[in-house]
Design an enzyme around this catalytic site. Structure first.
Site, PDB file in Angstrom:
ATOM      1  N   TYR A 124       0.869  -1.169   0.000  1.00 48.11           N
ATOM      2  CA  TYR A 124       0.000   0.000   0.000  1.00 48.11           C
ATOM      3  C   TYR A 124       0.911   1.225   0.000  1.00 48.11           C
ATOM      4  CZ  TYR A 124      -3.275   3.586   1.535  1.00 48.11           C
ATOM      5  OH  TYR A 124      -4.029   4.746   1.627  1.00 48.11           O
ATOM      6  N   ASP A 165      -2.105  -1.132  -4.157  1.00 48.87           N
ATOM      7  CA  ASP A 165      -2.508   0.236  -4.468  1.00 48.87           C
ATOM      8  C   ASP A 165      -1.235   1.063  -4.489  1.00 48.87           C
ATOM      9  OD1 ASP A 165      -3.392   2.832  -4.564  1.00 48.87           O
ATOM     10  OD2 ASP A 165      -4.612   2.726  -2.744  1.00 48.87           O
TER      11      ASP A 165
END
Length: 276
Positions: A124, A165
Site C-alpha cells: 500500500y 494500491d
C-alpha cells in the site's frame, strides 16, 4: 507477530496440479465495512491469492475466523484506523515478511509471502496528499526503499509479483483528465519516474500486457458521481517478474464490486497466470 488463520483446503480444490493461478489486488478501504463484499467476492471468484490494502484494522480485529470458515488462509499486517495489508489464499502462505526492512516506518504498508512458488508482495504505497505536503517527500523516500528491497527480493525469487494500491497513475491513459490533474499527486513526474524504475528492474505492468487503451480505471472518487461518469484513475497494479511474464493469460479490472451498496472506492484487479 504475524497472525494467520489455519489453513483449510477448499472443497473440490485440486490437490496436485492447477491449470491456472489467479492473483488479485483490492484496496477495500476498511475491511470492517467491506468484509461481506470480500467474502462474497472470494466465494464467487476463488482466487489463489487476494492482496488487500487499507484494512484499517489491528491484527486482533482481523477476521481470521470468517476467512477460515470460507476456506481461506490469511496473514495480516495491520494497525488501528489506518493502512493495513493482508494476503489471503486457500493455499499455505510461506516465508511471511512484514514491512520494508530498509525503511523505519510505523505505518503498516507491506506484507509478503510465497504462495505456490510465487513470491507475492502486497504493498500500500503512500498517497502523498499534495506536492507541497510533507507526505510527498515521504512517499518518494518510501518508493526508493521499496525499489531497493524489491531489487533484493528479485535476486532470491525468480517468480515474483508486486501487487497493490500504488497511488500512481503511470501515464496519461490512466487518468480521466490529465490536464485537470496536472500538478497533483498520483500523476507527478517524480512518482511516475519511481514507477518506471520498478519496471526497469525487469517487472511488467500485467494489465498493459493485454490492454493498451485509455480510460480503464480501478479507482473512482465517491464525489461528483465519478464512477457513473468514469472519472477515475488506474492506480492499482500487478507487476510481474520476467519469469512470470510469459505465463500471463489475462488481466482484468473487475468493476462489479464498485457497483455494490457502500463499496470501496477501489475495485479488484485480477491477473490469471498459466501454471508452470
Amino acid at each position: 507477530m504475524v497472525m494467520r488463520a489455519p489453513f483449510k483446503r477448499q472443497r473440490n480444490q485440486p490437490t496436485l496440479w492447477r491449470i491456472s493461478l489467479k492473483l488479485a489486488t483490492w484496496n477495500v478501504n476498511s475491511l470492517t465495512v467491506r468484509l461481506p463484499h470480500v467474502l462474497d467476492w472470494l466465494t464467487a471468484n476463488q482466487p489463489d491469492v487476494l492482496c488487500l490494502q487499507e484494512t484499517k484494522q489491528e491484527d486482533s480485529k482481523f477476521p481470521y475466523a470468517a476467512l477460515q470458515e470460507a476456506g481461506f488462509n490469511a496473514v495480516h499486517n495491520g494497525q488501528k484506523t489506518y493502512n493495513g495489508v493482508a494476503i489471503i489464499s486457500p493455499h499455505p502462505l510461506q516465508d511471511v515478511h512484514l514491512d520494508l526492512p530498509n525503511f523505519v516506518d510505523a505505518q503498516k504498508r507491506i506484507i509478503a509471502a510465497t504462495v505456490l512458488g510465487v513470491r507475492v508482495i502486497c504493498a500500500y504505497v503512500v498517497n502523498g496528499q499534495a506536492l507541497d505536503s510533507e507526505k510527498y517527500p515521504y512517499k518518494l523516500q518510501w518508493l526508493e526503499a521499496l525499489h531497493a528491497w524489491v531489487t533484493d527480493e528479485l535476486t532470491q525469487h525468480e517468480k515474483l509479483a508486486l501487487l497493490g494500491d500504488y497511488n500512481i497513475a503511470p501515464d496519461d491513459r490512466d487518468c480521466h483528465d490529465p490536464v485537470a490533474w496536472e500538478g497533483q499527486v498520483l500523476v507527478s513526474p517524480a512518482e511516475r519516474a519511481a514507477f518506471e524504475r520498478l519496471l526497469a528492474l525487469g517487472l511488467h505492468d500485467s494489465y498493459r500486457l493485454f490492454h493498451e487503451e485509455a480510460g480503464q480505471f480501478s479507482w473512482w472518487d465517491y464525489r461528483m458521481a465519478a464512477f457513473r461518469r468514469n472519472m477515475g484513475m488506474r492506480i492499482d497494479h500487478i507487476l510481474v517478474s520476467e519469469a512470470l511474464k510469459p505465463l500471463c493469460l489475462d488481466c482484468v479490472i473487475d468493476k462489479a464490486p464498485r457497483k455494490l451498496e457502500r463499496p470501496s472506492d477501489h475495485t479488484p484487479v485480477v491477473l490469471t497466470l498459466a501454471n508452470a
